[in-house]
Design an enzyme around this catalytic site. Sequence first.
Site, mmCIF file in Angstrom:
data_model
loop_
_atom_site.group_PDB
_atom_site.id
_atom_site.type_symbol
_atom_site.label_atom_id
_atom_site.label_comp_id
_atom_site.label_asym_id
_atom_site.label_seq_id
_atom_site.Cartn_x
_atom_site.Cartn_y
_atom_site.Cartn_z
ATOM 1 N N CYS A 77 5.795 18.254 -22.189
ATOM 2 C CA CYS A 77 6.824 18.947 -21.411
ATOM 3 C C CYS A 77 8.217 18.672 -22.018
ATOM 4 O O CYS A 77 8.502 19.116 -23.112
ATOM 5 C CB CYS A 77 6.725 18.549 -19.945
ATOM 6 S SG CYS A 77 7.585 19.661 -18.855
ATOM 7 N N HIS A 170 1.007 19.511 -18.557
ATOM 8 C CA HIS A 170 0.778 18.084 -18.295
ATOM 9 C C HIS A 170 -0.712 17.733 -18.391
ATOM 10 O O HIS A 170 -1.466 18.021 -17.459
ATOM 11 C CB HIS A 170 1.307 17.710 -16.907
ATOM 12 C CG HIS A 170 2.798 17.701 -16.838
ATOM 13 N ND1 HIS A 170 3.546 16.599 -17.151
ATOM 14 C CD2 HIS A 170 3.674 18.686 -16.546
ATOM 15 C CE1 HIS A 170 4.827 16.890 -17.036
ATOM 16 N NE2 HIS A 170 4.945 18.158 -16.671
ATOM 17 N N GLU A 172 -1.919 14.779 -18.268
ATOM 18 C CA GLU A 172 -2.187 13.519 -17.574
ATOM 19 C C GLU A 172 -2.574 13.718 -16.110
ATOM 20 O O GLU A 172 -3.034 12.784 -15.465
ATOM 21 C CB GLU A 172 -0.978 12.573 -17.693
ATOM 22 C CG GLU A 172 0.293 12.994 -16.953
ATOM 23 C CD GLU A 172 1.179 13.975 -17.737
ATOM 24 O OE1 GLU A 172 0.637 14.752 -18.540
ATOM 25 O OE2 GLU A 172 2.395 13.975 -17.506
ATOM 26 N N ARG A 298 13.189 -9.565 9.566
ATOM 27 C CA ARG A 298 12.787 -9.651 8.155
ATOM 28 C C ARG A 298 13.636 -10.666 7.397
ATOM 29 O O ARG A 298 13.142 -11.439 6.594
ATOM 30 C CB ARG A 298 12.938 -8.284 7.487
ATOM 31 C CG ARG A 298 11.782 -7.353 7.724
ATOM 32 C CD ARG A 298 12.071 -6.010 7.075
ATOM 33 N NE ARG A 298 10.958 -5.100 7.229
ATOM 34 C CZ ARG A 298 9.939 -5.013 6.397
ATOM 35 N NH1 ARG A 298 9.901 -5.783 5.327
ATOM 36 N NH2 ARG A 298 8.955 -4.180 6.611
ATOM 37 N N GLU A 521 4.078 0.562 8.249
ATOM 38 C CA GLU A 521 4.367 -0.459 9.260
ATOM 39 C C GLU A 521 5.284 0.141 10.321
ATOM 40 O O GLU A 521 5.910 1.178 10.091
ATOM 41 C CB GLU A 521 5.048 -1.673 8.619
ATOM 42 C CG GLU A 521 4.229 -2.350 7.527
ATOM 43 C CD GLU A 521 2.979 -3.057 8.047
ATOM 44 O OE1 GLU A 521 2.877 -3.282 9.272
ATOM 45 O OE2 GLU A 521 2.103 -3.365 7.224
HETATM 46 P P1 XMP Z 1 5.812 0.915 4.729
HETATM 47 O O1 XMP Z 1 5.874 0.385 6.112
HETATM 48 O O2 XMP Z 1 7.101 0.760 3.979
HETATM 49 O O3 XMP Z 1 4.745 0.020 3.958
HETATM 50 O O4 XMP Z 1 5.308 2.324 4.683
HETATM 51 C C1 XMP Z 1 4.249 0.283 2.681
HETATM 52 C C2 XMP Z 1 3.348 -0.870 2.277
HETATM 53 O O5 XMP Z 1 4.124 -2.040 2.055
HETATM 54 C C3 XMP Z 1 3.705 -3.073 2.934
HETATM 55 N N1 XMP Z 1 4.915 -3.797 3.365
HETATM 56 C C4 XMP Z 1 5.258 -5.023 2.951
HETATM 57 N N2 XMP Z 1 4.645 -5.887 2.109
HETATM 58 N N3 XMP Z 1 6.375 -7.467 2.436
HETATM 59 C C5 XMP Z 1 5.204 -7.111 1.865
HETATM 60 O O6 XMP Z 1 4.645 -7.914 1.110
HETATM 61 C C6 XMP Z 1 7.059 -6.654 3.282
HETATM 62 O O7 XMP Z 1 8.124 -6.985 3.774
HETATM 63 C C7 XMP Z 1 6.458 -5.371 3.561
HETATM 64 N N4 XMP Z 1 6.834 -4.317 4.340
HETATM 65 C C8 XMP Z 1 5.868 -3.372 4.198
HETATM 66 C C9 XMP Z 1 2.988 -2.380 4.065
HETATM 67 O O8 XMP Z 1 2.063 -3.244 4.712
HETATM 68 C C10 XMP Z 1 2.327 -1.241 3.338
HETATM 69 O O9 XMP Z 1 1.146 -1.659 2.690
#
Ligand code: XMP
Length: 523
Positions: A77, A170, A172, A298, A521
């Site tokens: 591409c 593409h 791939e 967090r 999450e």
């Molecule tokens: P979300 O909620 O962003 O999650 O759609 C995507 C993936 O990432 C994981 N996740 C985390 N893993 N520390 C981690 O090691 C974190 O703070 C954290 N926050 C989200 C989540 O479980 C999913 O697999």
Amino acid sequence: TILILDFGSQYSHLIARRIREFGVYCEMLPCTQKIKGLQFEPRGVILSGSPYSVYDKDAPRVDPEIFNLGIPILGICYGLQEIAWNHGGSVAPCNNREYGHALMKVDKHQGHPFVDRLFDGIEDSIQVWMSHGDQLDKAPEGFKVIGHTLTAPFSAIAHEEKHLFGIQFHPEVTHTPLGKEILKNFVINICECKTNWTMKSFIDNEIARIQQIIGPNGQVVGAVSGGVDSTVAARLMKEAIGDRFHAILVDNGLMRLNECETVKKNLGDHLGINLKVVDASEIFLDRLKGVTDPEKKRKIIGNTFIEVFESEALKIDQETKETGHCRIEYLLQGTLYPDVIESVSFKGPSATIKTHHNVGGLLEDMKLKLIEPLRELFKDEVRELGKTLKLDDELIWRHPFPGPGIAIRILGEVTPSQVAIVRAADHIYIDEIKKAGLYRKISQAYAALLPVKAVGVMGDKRTYEQVITLRAVETVDFMTADWYSFPYDVLKKISNRIINEVKGVNRVVYDISSKPPATIELE
Ligand code: XMP
């Protein structure tokens, strides 16, 4: 080795993935990489696609030295246009952007054996996947047209003597059904790469590399979580430097039911990894008292983790002083290839990169250097590596679990009693998913607690209790995800068990939101 130069296409990592599948080693570097600075001698180069146009003022440019290496180059591409641009071809916007399936006629050339090699074994036309707004409107001098579509007269070009190939489509992506054959033709027939990249060779090389970096007395510390990445990385370190690798499991009080015991059994007893389990649950839960804001939660968990981990690492450093080993100099991290690709992109770290690596702050304070044995691997390769390292299937196929743990699955304040409810419900949920034989079909599943109460009736009594929400998603890369379509009878069983067995819950709901716009999450 094949060198892939990345111009920022969303498909670039797939090129690397395909080539590895052939058993050929490849490295992907930003397109701005200077040829002089290369640490290895590639047998061939692939130039990826790009969101830019070659005639843009700020368009990314390849080091022109690459064309003097005398090795085969394949442009995909934007890569095709970059080759053409460097050889006097002309590129212009198409009248109709071409996006999607197209049928490409293959043009063969008698007496030009090299240009024909790319489409070896392919009949007169093939289905290809296009995604471009620019195209060649003139082939550069000396180039043969080796493929055309109705709208793109120069869909594929090649230069017999210079061994340059350019394709507009593409190969791939799976939407180009014979794309794999074309890449294979390039890598194996044209570049003559050996197919000797296997997990076994990866392990041997990586162990030797770790031993060389760490030296005979060096020590490494690393956090483990019970997840597949940190376990595989720890196992590899154990193979390489034995007990000079110190694994630390910080029990933050926010892990799944019986998780600490399981990790101790798996890593410590079963794999013989030098593991220290630190019970810091009180500190974590104490600091989380009264906090309801997701980002604050967090931050508290991340900072506390660093504090606890660092103090344990320093203790180990002190304890091992007498043994004649060097000070701990390295921190093990289970970084995977997709994270590396994002952070080496020529555009700089992209917006999608995750900021939740819990150990980020450790590097500055302890002056630790990073060691990342999985940085060349994709998730499925880590699983294969785990298998080769004889880890249990159960461990290899575990769903991911976030660093902040159950805290981001309790909306509102995190208290010991709330943690206990989520743990119990989650345990039942996962147990029933496994019993139904669905665990591997689902990418990630968990139970969470909503901060509301609802009325119910149990026996003859009115109840006023909390609501458990269940989440289960299917996803390839966790960047987008679909909620999982459960058979109703499985949901029925799960809900019955949770309501009957978990005190404090009188309702169960199922989350039917996809990502985006929701996330996997809840916080
Ligand atoms: P979300 O909620 O962003 O999650 O759609 C995507 C993936 O990432 C994981 N996740 C985390 N893993 N520390 C981690 O090691 C974190 O703070 C954290 N926050 C989200 C989540 O479980 C999913 O697999």
